[in-house]
Motif scaffolding. Structure first.
Motif, PDB file in Angstrom:
ATOM      1  N   THR A   1     111.204  56.370  -8.715  1.00 28.78           N
ATOM      2  CA  THR A   1     110.855  56.979  -7.430  1.00 28.78           C
ATOM      3  C   THR A   1     110.609  55.908  -6.380  1.00 28.78           C
ATOM      4  OG1 THR A   1     109.846  58.879  -8.555  1.00 28.78           O
ATOM      5  CG2 THR A   1     109.228  58.504  -6.242  1.00 28.78           C
ATOM      6  N   LEU A   2     109.816  54.884  -6.753  1.00 32.68           N
ATOM      7  CA  LEU A   2     109.534  53.785  -5.834  1.00 32.68           C
ATOM      8  C   LEU A   2     110.798  53.019  -5.487  1.00 32.68           C
ATOM      9  CD1 LEU A   2     107.680  51.841  -4.295  1.00 32.68           C
ATOM     10  CD2 LEU A   2     107.212  50.676  -6.466  1.00 32.68           C
ATOM     11  N   ASP A   3     111.594  52.709  -6.491  1.00 26.57           N
ATOM     12  CA  ASP A   3     112.811  51.932  -6.255  1.00 26.57           C
ATOM     13  C   ASP A   3     113.781  52.690  -5.342  1.00 26.57           C
ATOM     14  OD1 ASP A   3     114.111  49.419  -6.910  1.00 26.57           O
ATOM     15  OD2 ASP A   3     115.610  50.598  -7.967  1.00 26.57           O
ATOM     16  N   GLY A   4     113.894  54.002  -5.561  1.00 30.55           N
ATOM     17  CA  GLY A   4     114.779  54.803  -4.716  1.00 30.55           C
ATOM     18  C   GLY A   4     114.311  54.834  -3.272  1.00 30.55           C
ATOM     19  N   MET A   5     113.004  54.951  -3.082  1.00 31.82           N
ATOM     20  CA  MET A   5     112.473  54.977  -1.720  1.00 31.82           C
ATOM     21  C   MET A   5     112.682  53.632  -1.029  1.00 31.82           C
ATOM     22  SD  MET A   5     108.625  55.995  -0.434  1.00 31.82           S
ATOM     23  CE  MET A   5     108.862  57.716  -0.846  1.00 31.82           C
ATOM     24  N   LEU A   6     112.478  52.538  -1.752  1.00 29.48           N
ATOM     25  CA  LEU A   6     112.676  51.205  -1.174  1.00 29.48           C
ATOM     26  C   LEU A   6     114.128  51.014  -0.723  1.00 29.48           C
ATOM     27  CD1 LEU A   6     110.584  49.003  -3.645  1.00 29.48           C
ATOM     28  CD2 LEU A   6     110.027  49.522  -1.268  1.00 29.48           C
TER      29      LEU A   6
ATOM     30  N   LYS B   1     104.275  53.683   1.309  1.00 26.84           N
ATOM     31  CA  LYS B   1     105.544  54.194   1.846  1.00 26.84           C
ATOM     32  C   LYS B   1     105.465  55.702   2.084  1.00 26.84           C
ATOM     33  CE  LYS B   1     107.746  50.186   1.495  1.00 26.84           C
ATOM     34  NZ  LYS B   1     106.658  49.346   0.987  1.00 26.84           N
ATOM     35  N   LYS B   2     104.791  56.414   1.176  1.00 26.35           N
ATOM     36  CA  LYS B   2     104.679  57.867   1.339  1.00 26.35           C
ATOM     37  C   LYS B   2     103.753  58.238   2.491  1.00 26.35           C
ATOM     38  CE  LYS B   2     106.000  59.872  -3.079  1.00 26.35           C
ATOM     39  NZ  LYS B   2     105.602  60.799  -4.161  1.00 26.35           N
ATOM     40  N   THR B   3     102.844  57.349   2.835  1.00 27.15           N
ATOM     41  CA  THR B   3     101.980  57.605   3.994  1.00 27.15           C
ATOM     42  C   THR B   3     102.808  57.620   5.272  1.00 27.15           C
ATOM     43  OG1 THR B   3     100.059  56.561   2.932  1.00 27.15           O
ATOM     44  CG2 THR B   3     100.025  56.731   5.324  1.00 27.15           C
ATOM     45  N   VAL B   4     103.736  56.670   5.377  1.00 28.22           N
ATOM     46  CA  VAL B   4     104.575  56.567   6.573  1.00 28.22           C
ATOM     47  C   VAL B   4     105.719  57.574   6.512  1.00 28.22           C
ATOM     48  CG1 VAL B   4     106.002  55.019   7.973  1.00 28.22           C
ATOM     49  CG2 VAL B   4     103.968  54.133   6.806  1.00 28.22           C
ATOM     50  N   TYR B   5     106.287  57.788   5.321  1.00 23.45           N
ATOM     51  CA  TYR B   5     107.418  58.714   5.135  1.00 23.45           C
ATOM     52  C   TYR B   5     107.024  59.756   4.082  1.00 23.45           C
ATOM     53  CZ  TYR B   5     110.015  54.956   7.423  1.00 23.45           C
ATOM     54  OH  TYR B   5     110.437  54.000   8.289  1.00 23.45           O
ATOM     55  N   PRO B   6     106.333  60.809   4.461  1.00 21.29           N
ATOM     56  CA  PRO B   6     105.819  61.805   3.506  1.00 21.29           C
ATOM     57  C   PRO B   6     106.869  62.364   2.551  1.00 21.29           C
ATOM     58  CG  PRO B   6     104.875  62.169   5.667  1.00 21.29           C
ATOM     59  CD  PRO B   6     105.932  61.123   5.840  1.00 21.29           C
ATOM     60  N   THR B   7     108.133  62.498   2.992  1.00 12.23           N
ATOM     61  CA  THR B   7     109.167  63.044   2.107  1.00 12.23           C
ATOM     62  C   THR B   7     110.019  61.942   1.468  1.00 12.23           C
ATOM     63  OG1 THR B   7     110.883  63.241   3.820  1.00 12.23           O
ATOM     64  CG2 THR B   7     109.311  65.060   3.593  1.00 12.23           C
ATOM     65  N   GLY B   8     109.765  60.708   1.845  1.00 16.33           N
ATOM     66  CA  GLY B   8     110.546  59.603   1.315  1.00 16.33           C
ATOM     67  C   GLY B   8     111.843  59.346   2.045  1.00 16.33           C
ATOM     68  N   GLU B   9     112.078  60.042   3.135  1.00 18.42           N
ATOM     69  CA  GLU B   9     113.309  59.874   3.906  1.00 18.42           C
ATOM     70  C   GLU B   9     112.991  59.349   5.298  1.00 18.42           C
ATOM     71  OE1 GLU B   9     115.081  63.690   3.884  1.00 18.42           O
ATOM     72  OE2 GLU B   9     115.617  63.646   1.746  1.00 18.42           O
TER      73      GLU B   9
ATOM     74  N   GLU C   1     116.252  53.379   0.052  1.00 21.21           N
ATOM     75  CA  GLU C   1     116.497  54.293   1.161  1.00 21.21           C
ATOM     76  C   GLU C   1     116.027  53.681   2.479  1.00 21.21           C
ATOM     77  OE1 GLU C   1     117.218  57.784   3.467  1.00 21.21           O
ATOM     78  OE2 GLU C   1     117.921  57.233   1.445  1.00 21.21           O
ATOM     79  N   LEU C   2     114.935  52.907   2.410  1.00 22.81           N
ATOM     80  CA  LEU C   2     114.353  52.329   3.620  1.00 22.81           C
ATOM     81  C   LEU C   2     114.878  50.930   3.918  1.00 22.81           C
ATOM     82  CD1 LEU C   2     110.631  53.436   3.062  1.00 22.81           C
ATOM     83  CD2 LEU C   2     112.381  54.564   4.458  1.00 22.81           C
ATOM     84  N   GLY C   3     115.781  50.448   3.083  1.00 22.37           N
ATOM     85  CA  GLY C   3     116.389  49.146   3.337  1.00 22.37           C
ATOM     86  C   GLY C   3     115.633  47.955   2.789  1.00 22.37           C
ATOM     87  N   PHE C   4     114.635  48.218   1.936  1.00 18.59           N
ATOM     88  CA  PHE C   4     113.911  47.125   1.301  1.00 18.59           C
ATOM     89  C   PHE C   4     114.668  46.683   0.045  1.00 18.59           C
ATOM     90  CE2 PHE C   4     110.517  49.254   3.656  1.00 18.59           C
ATOM     91  CZ  PHE C   4     109.853  48.181   4.224  1.00 18.59           C
ATOM     92  N   ALA C   5     114.346  45.468  -0.426  1.00 21.15           N
ATOM     93  CA  ALA C   5     114.968  44.982  -1.656  1.00 21.15           C
ATOM     94  C   ALA C   5     114.534  45.841  -2.838  1.00 21.15           C
ATOM     95  CB  ALA C   5     114.572  43.525  -1.894  1.00 21.15           C
ATOM     96  N   SER C   6     115.395  45.963  -3.832  1.00 16.28           N
ATOM     97  CA  SER C   6     115.095  46.754  -5.021  1.00 16.28           C
ATOM     98  C   SER C   6     113.859  46.216  -5.734  1.00 16.28           C
ATOM     99  CB  SER C   6     116.284  46.736  -5.985  1.00 16.28           C
ATOM    100  OG  SER C   6     115.927  47.300  -7.233  1.00 16.28           O
ATOM    101  N   TYR C   7     113.027  47.135  -6.195  1.00 13.84           N
ATOM    102  CA  TYR C   7     111.815  46.754  -6.909  1.00 13.84           C
ATOM    103  C   TYR C   7     112.129  46.232  -8.307  1.00 13.84           C
ATOM    104  CZ  TYR C   7     106.951  47.086  -8.483  1.00 13.84           C
ATOM    105  OH  TYR C   7     105.688  46.790  -8.964  1.00 13.84           O
ATOM    106  N   LEU C   8     113.184  46.748  -8.909  1.00 10.62           N
ATOM    107  CA  LEU C   8     113.466  46.459 -10.318  1.00 10.62           C
ATOM    108  C   LEU C   8     114.461  45.322 -10.521  1.00 10.62           C
ATOM    109  CD1 LEU C   8     113.762  50.152 -11.576  1.00 10.62           C
ATOM    110  CD2 LEU C   8     111.772  48.663 -11.697  1.00 10.62           C
ATOM    111  N   ASP C   9     115.140  44.895  -9.466  1.00  8.20           N
ATOM    112  CA  ASP C   9     116.167  43.858  -9.602  1.00  8.20           C
ATOM    113  C   ASP C   9     115.587  42.475  -9.349  1.00  8.20           C
ATOM    114  OD1 ASP C   9     117.958  45.871 -10.065  1.00  8.20           O
ATOM    115  OD2 ASP C   9     118.764  45.892  -8.014  1.00  8.20           O
ATOM    116  N   GLN C  10     116.202  41.471  -9.987  1.00  8.21           N
ATOM    117  CA  GLN C  10     115.801  40.081  -9.759  1.00  8.21           C
ATOM    118  C   GLN C  10     116.446  39.573  -8.469  1.00  8.21           C
ATOM    119  OE1 GLN C  10     116.348  37.377 -13.101  1.00  8.21           O
ATOM    120  NE2 GLN C  10     116.646  35.644 -11.727  1.00  8.21           N
TER     121      GLN C  10
END
Length: 578
Positions: A224-229, A307-315, A231-240
């Motif tokens: 869920t976190l990785d997908g939201m990141l 992230k959910k505070t700023v984007y309640p639906t994750g989009e 979507e928002l253009g942040f680097a992947s949480y799970l990738d090196q």
């Protein structure tokens, strides 16, 4: 009761506890001041060592690093915990068997040289002062938010508190104060983690929540976190993202830096027996594990909640208006650690990975401290976190100041400058040096520094490149002599310190930096960062010491016998061939 009043109540109550313990356990002799009379129980010592080591970096900044870096933050978890295995197996019991008060004293006697002892003191002071800078930065962050005062004023208040109980109690007072501080900081870290984990995943154990699905869904919390990141253009949480070389070097730097930290090593001089030193290290790992096995979930869940505070639906389309931001955001804005800049003047918070269009800047140091507010936890939990963050920074600062004052008063003044100084005079010198050290470190910290964890990582690099190799060679090699040890420590410390200053700025003033960690001196983009260089400095130390020692005279026979006696258990006979 208002949140401010609750914060003040918890913080003042914790200070009163620390002051009371310091008065009760005040040091009356040099043995009590330097080594707590060598009478500390291994379990108590393990708890005190955990507090001594779990600094502002562990409590405040590490989860922020995990939230920002994801997989790339794993070296901090592996390095800082793995170092205790090295310490327990390779250093602690042997140094306790040697029976001295300080690390420089061991190096001076083992390498039969006051020059070696003096160089060790310099290495200790440089590494410890760098470490103290990170602690005072953490104190300032906690004070500025929860007591709503300027960060620089908070730093000076924290310094005054440390001076009182560390100067009065010495190692004896610091030991029992750190036990209380461990209890405060571990409750402050785990209780909010339990609340947040249950809220997001339905699991009360954060360690299980980290690998579980979000409540009411079939999607894991990490996915869920990785997908939201993404979507928002942040680097992947799970990738090196960082290079494997940097991650390996950083892990190694933090491991051997942990094993070479003088204020941690000094804790193993406080137990009655050699076996107790090893048991202390084991208990320390147990107490540390409670926090470190929760850190990944705390960092990830804090980032998800933010992230959910700023984007309640994750989009992207669900971004909240700046005027509708929750009260905790406006509170943190007053500290300067959270900033909003409406670049397109639409009144909407655009929190994205693209630096050109991003409008919200969040300092990683606030992630743990703000997490209870982000999750709408009860006021007493927020107040407890305030007390815990301050306790983590103060406990480590006190241990570092003990190491510095012991080195100055015992290894310089008593051993070299004025051997005839009285015990009362030596204690006075120790206390004065402690005050001078904390005032100097606090002044520099008040000028503005990098993240607490980053500053601490640099201190580990300095300890790794200077002190750890000297201790290892002093215990396990009879051939390393005084000239080799001195040359190795000077080479390791100098090359590491210069590399750090070239990237972080001379004496940590950023505007004097010649290179950045985005494009380091060695390797350019993707090259060796300043935080990872300690392992290289340690290799330089080992190599220089080896070649210089082999090019000069062997150590005296009595020194070689001393090395044998330190390594071999007392009463052990020769091996028998069956």
């Amino acid at each position: 009761m208002s949140q401010y009043a609750l914060n003040l109540l918890f913080v003042v109550a914790s200070f009163a506890l620390y002051f009371g313990i310091a008065i009760w356990a005040r040091a009356g002799s040099t043995s009590e001041f330097y080594a707590a009379g060598r009478g500390v129980n291994p379990i108590v010592n393990g708890m005190a060592t955990a507090a001594d080591w779990m600094s502002a970096a562990s409590f405040i900044s590490m989860a922020g690093l995990i939230a920002r870096l994801g997989y790339d933050a794993s070296p901090y978890l592996m390095g800082w915990t793995g170092g205790y295995v090295l310490l327990a197996m390779l250093l602690a019991p042997y140094l306790r068997k040697f029976g001295k008060y300080t690390v420089p004293e061991f190096i001076g006697d083992r390498f039969y040289s006051n020059t070696a002892r003096t160089v060790a003191v310099i290495c200790l002071i440089v590494a410890s002062l760098t470490y103290v800078l990170g602690q005072m930065t953490g104190v300032g962050v906690a004070f500025s938010r929860f007591l709503e005062i300027d960060k620089s004023i908070g730093i000076w208040i924290g310094a005054a508190i440390v001076i009182f109980y560390a100067v009065l109690g010495g190692m004896k007072g610091v030991t029992y104060t750190q036990v209380a501080q461990y209890c405060v900081l571990i409750m402050a870290y785990t209780i909010p983690a339990i609340f947040v984990s249950f809220e997001i995943t339905g699991h009360v154990l954060p360690q299980l929540g980290f690998i579980s699905n979000v409540s009411g869904t079939e999607v894991s919390m990490l996915e869920t976190l990785d997908g939201m990141l993404k979507e928002l253009g942040f680097a992947s949480y799970l990738d090196q993202k960082d290079t494997t070389l940097n991650m390996v070097l950083l892990t190694l730097t933090l491991m051997i830096g942990t094993a070479g930290l003088p204020h941690v090593i000094a804790r193993f001089f406080t137990v009655p027996k050699v076996s107790d030193a090893r048991w202390s290290a084991g208990w320390t790992l147990v107490f540390i594990a409670i926090l470190y096995t929760s850190a990944s979930s705390v960092g990830a869940m804090a980032d998800l909640n933010l992230k959910k505070t700023v984007y309640p639906t994750g989009e992207l389309s669900s971004a909240i208006a700046y005027d509708d931001r929750p009260s905790w955001m406006s509170t943190w804005e007053t500290t300067g650690l959270l900033k909003f800049e409406d670049k397109n003047s639409d009144g909407i918070i655009n929190y994205v990975g693209d630096a050109e269009t991003n409008e919200l800047t969040v300092n990683g140091d606030i992630m743990v401290l703000a997490n209870p507010e982000i999750s709408n936890l009860p006021g007493w939990v927020i107040a407890l976190v305030a007390a815990g963050g301050i306790a983590a920074a103060l406990s480590t600062a006190a241990g570092l100041l003990m190491a510095i004052s012991s080195a100055v008063s015992h290894d310089l003044i008593k051993s070299q400058i004025n051997p005839n100084i009285s015990e009362k005079g030596e204690l006075l010198a120790a206390r004065i040096s402690m005050v001078v050290a904390i005032v100097a470190a606090t002044w520099v910290a008040s000028l503005g520094l990098p993240l607490a964890a980053k500053t601490v990582a640099l201190a580990f690099g300095l300890a790794a490149s200077s002190i750890f190799p000297a201790l290892m060679m002093g215990i396990f090699s009879k051939r390393i002599n005084d000239k080799g040890a001195v040359a190795g420590m000077i080479a390791g410390l100098t090359i590491t310190l210069v590399y750090i200053f070239l990237h972080e700025g001379w004496f940590f003033f950023a505007n004097t930096a010649s290179f950045s960690n985005a494009a380091p001196l060695l390797g350019g983009e993707g090259g060796i960062k300043s935080t990872s260089f300690g392992a290289i400095g340690a290799m330089v130390n080992f190599v220089v010491a080896y070649f210089v020692s082999n090019a000069t005279d062997e150590p005296p026979q009595e020194i070689q016998d001393l090395v044998e006696s330190v390594r071999i258990p007392q009463g052990a006979g020769a091996a028998v061939d069956h």
